[in-house]
Design an enzyme around this catalytic site. Sequence first.
Site, mmCIF file in Angstrom:
data_model
loop_
_atom_site.group_PDB
_atom_site.id
_atom_site.type_symbol
_atom_site.label_atom_id
_atom_site.label_comp_id
_atom_site.label_asym_id
_atom_site.label_seq_id
_atom_site.Cartn_x
_atom_site.Cartn_y
_atom_site.Cartn_z
ATOM 1 C CB SER A 177 1.917 2.373 -3.238
ATOM 2 O OG SER A 177 2.052 2.176 -1.838
ATOM 3 C CE1 TYR A 181 -3.731 1.795 -3.409
ATOM 4 C CE2 TYR A 181 -1.881 1.252 -1.975
ATOM 5 C CZ TYR A 181 -2.541 2.148 -2.791
ATOM 6 O OH TYR A 181 -2.012 3.399 -3.010
#
Length: 252
Positions: free
Chosen positions: A147, A161
């Site tokens: 990501s 995350y």
Amino acid sequence: MTASAGGVALVTGASRGIGAAIALRAARAGYAVLVNYSADSAGAASIVQEIRDDGGTALAHQADVSDPEAVGSMFDQAATLGAVTAVINNAGITGNLIGNLSDVPPATVRRVMDVNVSGLIYVCQEAVRRLSTATGGPGGSIVNISSTATKAGSPGTWAHYAASKGAVDVLTVGLASEVAAQGIRVNCVAPGSTNTGLHAAAGMPDRVERLNPTIPMGRGAEPDEVAAAVLWLLSRDAGYITGAVVPVAGGR
């Protein structure tokens, strides 16, 4: 069932979103596809049926990637379709919350790390065991999904995350060097803001729309756009690329 000429692609977390888009694109590219899921059996069955309706070959298989024994069984199931030559590590979770790091419960931190980091490592380990030409495997390609949250760290939203995805980037680079002489390429795709159910599950369904003004291209990605990058990395056109982390983020 018999495998297609493209070999077998194993896609983790493929019942929806980016994983589902990757599974569908892989099937169109000629792979037989193992559609892995953790809980969404209906979603996985729908993707399998869509692939079969289009003339492709696919199986759904339930496995929690944070369980190494389940990962081994998943690869065994994929092997019933033929030789696994492509492994896409897409399974990942946020913990279904948005907030400051100090408010994230320890159990959520453990679960996110178990799936996003340990689970990815277990899948990579099994992939190397099965694909390595040093042990008689066919060679192939691993693509991890990270990501662009790793760039800024997702303060106030998903710092835990983002940290887990930072580990994915580092593992990709290290493993790529480790297995380059064994016929295995290892790369990573790092999506930016993408139109999936991930944001709604965390309680902010309009998060992508809110972020649009911060994206040079003015919009979030569609899952199929991320999938296109994955399939390119799997292809012969990317045959001399390994250890790369490719952003698919509209310039953000």
